[in-house]
Motif scaffolding. Structure first.
Motif, PDB file in Angstrom:
ATOM      1  N   SER A 274      -5.875 -42.992   7.996  1.00  7.44           N
ATOM      2  CA  SER A 274      -4.713 -43.272   8.834  1.00  7.44           C
ATOM      3  C   SER A 274      -3.448 -43.146   7.977  1.00  7.44           C
ATOM      4  CB  SER A 274      -4.815 -44.687   9.420  1.00  7.44           C
ATOM      5  OG  SER A 274      -3.716 -44.968  10.250  1.00  7.44           O
ATOM      6  N   PRO A 275      -2.475 -42.355   8.464  1.00  7.91           N
ATOM      7  CA  PRO A 275      -2.513 -41.584   9.710  1.00  7.91           C
ATOM      8  C   PRO A 275      -3.415 -40.352   9.596  1.00  7.91           C
ATOM      9  CG  PRO A 275      -0.530 -41.039   8.484  1.00  7.91           C
ATOM     10  CD  PRO A 275      -1.201 -42.150   7.714  1.00  7.91           C
ATOM     11  N   ARG A 276      -3.881 -39.868  10.728  1.00  8.91           N
ATOM     12  CA  ARG A 276      -4.715 -38.669  10.727  1.00  8.91           C
ATOM     13  C   ARG A 276      -3.882 -37.491  10.238  1.00  8.91           C
ATOM     14  NH1 ARG A 276      -5.860 -35.075  14.856  1.00  8.91           N
ATOM     15  NH2 ARG A 276      -4.754 -36.425  16.331  1.00  8.91           N
ATOM     16  N   LEU A 277      -4.430 -36.767   9.269  1.00 10.92           N
ATOM     17  CA  LEU A 277      -3.661 -35.708   8.628  1.00 10.92           C
ATOM     18  C   LEU A 277      -3.461 -34.490   9.524  1.00 10.92           C
ATOM     19  CD1 LEU A 277      -5.202 -35.615   5.025  1.00 10.92           C
ATOM     20  CD2 LEU A 277      -2.922 -36.416   5.646  1.00 10.92           C
ATOM     21  N   THR A 278      -2.248 -33.948   9.498  1.00 13.97           N
ATOM     22  CA  THR A 278      -2.022 -32.589   9.978  1.00 13.97           C
ATOM     23  C   THR A 278      -2.447 -31.677   8.834  1.00 13.97           C
ATOM     24  OG1 THR A 278      -0.208 -33.160  11.470  1.00 13.97           O
ATOM     25  CG2 THR A 278      -0.262 -30.899  10.627  1.00 13.97           C
ATOM     26  N   SER A 279      -3.352 -30.750   9.107  1.00 12.35           N
ATOM     27  CA  SER A 279      -3.968 -30.002   8.009  1.00 12.35           C
ATOM     28  C   SER A 279      -4.283 -28.568   8.415  1.00 12.35           C
ATOM     29  CB  SER A 279      -5.255 -30.725   7.579  1.00 12.35           C
ATOM     30  OG  SER A 279      -5.816 -30.143   6.434  1.00 12.35           O
ATOM     31  N   ILE A 280      -4.149 -27.657   7.456  1.00 16.33           N
ATOM     32  CA  ILE A 280      -4.511 -26.257   7.675  1.00 16.33           C
ATOM     33  C   ILE A 280      -6.035 -26.139   7.650  1.00 16.33           C
ATOM     34  CG2 ILE A 280      -4.258 -23.878   6.896  1.00 16.33           C
ATOM     35  CD1 ILE A 280      -1.617 -25.195   7.704  1.00 16.33           C
TER      36      ILE A 280
ATOM     37  N   GLU B 159      -8.858 -15.964   9.413  1.00 16.47           N
ATOM     38  CA  GLU B 159      -7.525 -16.508   9.676  1.00 16.47           C
ATOM     39  C   GLU B 159      -7.549 -18.031   9.822  1.00 16.47           C
ATOM     40  OE1 GLU B 159      -4.427 -14.563   9.892  1.00 16.47           O
ATOM     41  OE2 GLU B 159      -5.935 -13.547   8.692  1.00 16.47           O
ATOM     42  N   PRO B 160      -6.634 -18.731   9.144  1.00 17.53           N
ATOM     43  CA  PRO B 160      -6.544 -20.191   9.264  1.00 17.53           C
ATOM     44  C   PRO B 160      -5.688 -20.601  10.461  1.00 17.53           C
ATOM     45  CG  PRO B 160      -4.932 -19.434   7.687  1.00 17.53           C
ATOM     46  CD  PRO B 160      -5.654 -18.196   8.195  1.00 17.53           C
ATOM     47  N   PHE B 161      -5.711 -21.883  10.776  1.00 19.20           N
ATOM     48  CA  PHE B 161      -4.844 -22.404  11.838  1.00 19.20           C
ATOM     49  C   PHE B 161      -4.493 -23.853  11.512  1.00 19.20           C
ATOM     50  CE2 PHE B 161      -9.255 -23.083  13.053  1.00 19.20           C
ATOM     51  CZ  PHE B 161      -9.283 -24.391  13.477  1.00 19.20           C
ATOM     52  N   ILE B 162      -3.463 -24.382  12.175  1.00 24.28           N
ATOM     53  CA  ILE B 162      -3.048 -25.762  11.933  1.00 24.28           C
ATOM     54  C   ILE B 162      -3.785 -26.691  12.886  1.00 24.28           C
ATOM     55  CG2 ILE B 162      -1.130 -27.402  11.900  1.00 24.28           C
ATOM     56  CD1 ILE B 162       0.765 -25.148  11.292  1.00 24.28           C
ATOM     57  N   ASN B 163      -4.400 -27.725  12.324  1.00 24.25           N
ATOM     58  CA  ASN B 163      -4.960 -28.795  13.137  1.00 24.25           C
ATOM     59  C   ASN B 163      -3.961 -29.957  13.105  1.00 24.25           C
ATOM     60  OD1 ASN B 163      -7.483 -29.884  14.567  1.00 24.25           O
ATOM     61  ND2 ASN B 163      -7.021 -31.497  13.098  1.00 24.25           N
ATOM     62  N   PHE B 164      -3.383 -30.264  14.243  1.00 26.62           N
ATOM     63  CA  PHE B 164      -2.277 -31.215  14.292  1.00 26.62           C
ATOM     64  C   PHE B 164      -2.781 -32.658  14.306  1.00 26.62           C
ATOM     65  CE2 PHE B 164      -0.717 -27.282  16.218  1.00 26.62           C
ATOM     66  CZ  PHE B 164       0.396 -27.050  15.422  1.00 26.62           C
ATOM     67  N   GLY B 165      -2.230 -33.446  13.398  1.00 25.88           N
ATOM     68  CA  GLY B 165      -2.550 -34.862  13.321  1.00 25.88           C
ATOM     69  C   GLY B 165      -1.309 -35.713  13.524  1.00 25.88           C
TER      70      GLY B 165
ATOM     71  N   ASP C  60       8.449 -42.642   6.400  1.00 25.85           N
ATOM     72  CA  ASP C  60       9.230 -42.538   5.165  1.00 25.85           C
ATOM     73  C   ASP C  60       9.080 -41.183   4.495  1.00 25.85           C
ATOM     74  OD1 ASP C  60      10.026 -45.234   5.459  1.00 25.85           O
ATOM     75  OD2 ASP C  60       8.168 -45.916   4.506  1.00 25.85           O
ATOM     76  N   ILE C  61       7.936 -40.594   4.621  1.00 25.26           N
ATOM     77  CA  ILE C  61       7.670 -39.282   4.033  1.00 25.26           C
ATOM     78  C   ILE C  61       6.594 -38.578   4.862  1.00 25.26           C
ATOM     79  CG2 ILE C  61       5.880 -40.107   2.435  1.00 25.26           C
ATOM     80  CD1 ILE C  61       7.088 -38.139   0.351  1.00 25.26           C
ATOM     81  N   SER C  62       6.777 -37.287   5.088  1.00 24.20           N
ATOM     82  CA  SER C  62       5.796 -36.523   5.876  1.00 24.20           C
ATOM     83  C   SER C  62       4.844 -35.774   4.945  1.00 24.20           C
ATOM     84  CB  SER C  62       6.501 -35.545   6.814  1.00 24.20           C
ATOM     85  OG  SER C  62       7.024 -36.211   7.929  1.00 24.20           O
ATOM     86  N   LEU C  63       3.660 -35.488   5.468  1.00 27.06           N
ATOM     87  CA  LEU C  63       2.616 -34.858   4.653  1.00 27.06           C
ATOM     88  C   LEU C  63       1.810 -33.882   5.494  1.00 27.06           C
ATOM     89  CD1 LEU C  63       0.765 -34.679   2.110  1.00 27.06           C
ATOM     90  CD2 LEU C  63      -0.430 -36.704   2.976  1.00 27.06           C
ATOM     91  N   ILE C  64       1.786 -32.631   5.051  1.00 28.74           N
ATOM     92  CA  ILE C  64       0.868 -31.659   5.649  1.00 28.74           C
ATOM     93  C   ILE C  64      -0.136 -31.262   4.578  1.00 28.74           C
ATOM     94  CG2 ILE C  64       2.263 -29.596   5.115  1.00 28.74           C
ATOM     95  CD1 ILE C  64       1.326 -28.481   7.863  1.00 28.74           C
ATOM     96  N   SER C  65      -1.373 -31.052   4.985  1.00 26.52           N
ATOM     97  CA  SER C  65      -2.465 -30.877   4.024  1.00 26.52           C
ATOM     98  C   SER C  65      -3.201 -29.556   4.274  1.00 26.52           C
ATOM     99  CB  SER C  65      -3.405 -32.081   4.123  1.00 26.52           C
ATOM    100  OG  SER C  65      -4.334 -32.091   3.070  1.00 26.52           O
ATOM    101  N   TYR C  66      -4.345 -29.404   3.601  1.00 23.31           N
ATOM    102  CA  TYR C  66      -5.118 -28.159   3.686  1.00 23.31           C
ATOM    103  C   TYR C  66      -6.610 -28.475   3.614  1.00 23.31           C
ATOM    104  CZ  TYR C  66      -4.941 -23.021   3.328  1.00 23.31           C
ATOM    105  OH  TYR C  66      -4.990 -21.672   3.596  1.00 23.31           O
ATOM    106  N   ASP C  67      -7.380 -27.963   4.534  1.00 27.54           N
ATOM    107  CA  ASP C  67      -8.848 -27.994   4.604  1.00 27.54           C
ATOM    108  C   ASP C  67      -9.357 -28.570   5.919  1.00 27.54           C
ATOM    109  OD1 ASP C  67      -9.325 -26.791   2.163  1.00 27.54           O
ATOM    110  OD2 ASP C  67      -9.454 -28.697   1.079  1.00 27.54           O
TER     111      ASP C  67
END
Length: 333
Positions: free
Chosen positions: A280-286, A317-323, A264-271
């Motif tokens: 759950s669901p496992r976060l996609t996060s920077i 430098e940061p990177f995306i950890n895909f969830g 219903d809605i997507s979420l990308i996070s940071y940390d």
């Protein structure tokens, strides 16, 4: 536990002689006396008191980290990495937790003097009004963007603008256009720079971000939960949250209101905190790459303590950890 006095008594020498032998500061002591001291120390399993040694030599092996809240998983993870690298460099890491209370110059100096600190790592916006002379004399390093354009500070921090750009680009590339942004406290430089990167990515992709879709979450669970109510009314299709803690609040609100992430809605996070493996669901996060921030911080502290020349600013430098929290709207078209 044996003391240096016990070693001196067993060896039949003075405390000063024991100190000189164990610290290898006098080559004129006879081999016979030296052996008696070493044998006595070994038989008593004597461990030198590093703090006492520091007081005597005017040299310290203590690095202090000042943080606002040890219960916050972000700071716990940072401290874990700092402790690991401090040990690698033969330092003891002293943690001072401010409990989110202001720490002015006077209180800061009291802490320094009470603990004989060789260098300090500040990860806390509550530390205020430190003048340049104090910063230089006490080998202070900031692990946050307190004043990024001030070249007189020593700083090790993540590239927050790059992180903001990466997160927004990822959402837009997944087909999302009506995007909400949950930023940090108003006075936080790293939040401002993440926002700058996110807006830059939106402009590069020719996507308009409505200013009313940008709200403060203060990097807290409670802030995230409240933001969930607001974003629900805005009917947005994706959120970029600048803190995992705020994201957990969002997930809690969505779960209670039967809103599915990412359906219903997507979420990308940071940390990219370790709790992301539990929720759950496992976060996609920077991922800010806290391990490298910790490594470079301790290395910089060691160089400053040893009066070596160092770069004033180190950007990690940061990177995306895909969830599993970001869907793909392109697949719906």
């Amino acid at each position: 536990m044996a003391t240096i006095k016990d070693v001196a008594k067993l060896a039949g020498v003075s405390i000063t002689t024991v100190s000189m032998v164990l610290n290898k500061t006098n080559n004129k002591i006879s081999d016979q006396t030296r052996k008696k001291v070493i044998d006595a120390a070994e038989s008593l399993n004597y461990k030198a008191n590093n703090f006492a040694r520091a007081l005597a030599s005017k040299k310290s092996n203590v690095i202090m980290a000042i943080i606002p809240d040890i219960s916050n998983p972000f700071f716990s993870l940072l401290v874990k990495n700092l402790t690991y690298y401090a040990e690698k460099y033969k330092y003891f890491l002293y943690i001072h937790n401010t409990n989110n209370k202001d720490l002015d110059k006077g209180k800061f100096l009291n802490i320094l003097n009470s603990n004989f600190v060789a260098a300090s790592l500040i990860v806390d916006r509550n530390v205020k009004n430190l003048d340049q002379d104090l910063i230089e004399k006490n080998n202070i390093i900031f692990l946050d963007e307190v004043d990024f354009n001030n070249n007189s500070y020593h700083m090790v921090t993540g590239n927050n603008e790059k992180g903001g750009l990466l997160g927004m680009e990822y959402l837009i590339d997944k087909g999302f256009k009506n995007i909400g942004i949950l930023i940090g406290p108003r006075s936080t430089a790293n939040s401002s720079r993440r926002l700058s990167g996110a807006i830059k990515a939106a402009m590069n992709k020719d996507i308009y971000i409505d200013s009313s879709n940008i709200i403060h979450g203060d990097y807290t669970f409670e802030g995230g939960y409240k933001a969930g109510k607001y974003f629900l009314k805005k009917n947005i299709d994706a959120i970029f949250s600048f803190s995992d803690m705020s994201s957990y609040g969002l997930l809690k609100f969505f779960s209670e209101n039967k809103i599915k992430v990412p359906d219903d809605i997507s979420l990308i996070s940071y940390d990219n905190l370790f709790l992301n493996n539990i929720v759950s669901p496992r976060l996609t996060s920077i991922d800010q790459n806290l391990e490298m921030i910790a490594k470079y911080s301790i290395k910089m502290a060691d160089d400053l303590i040893k009066n070596k020349k160092v770069d004033r600013k180190v950007m990690v430098e940061p990177f995306i950890n895909f969830g599993e929290s970001v869907g793909d709207k392109n697949e719906d078209t």
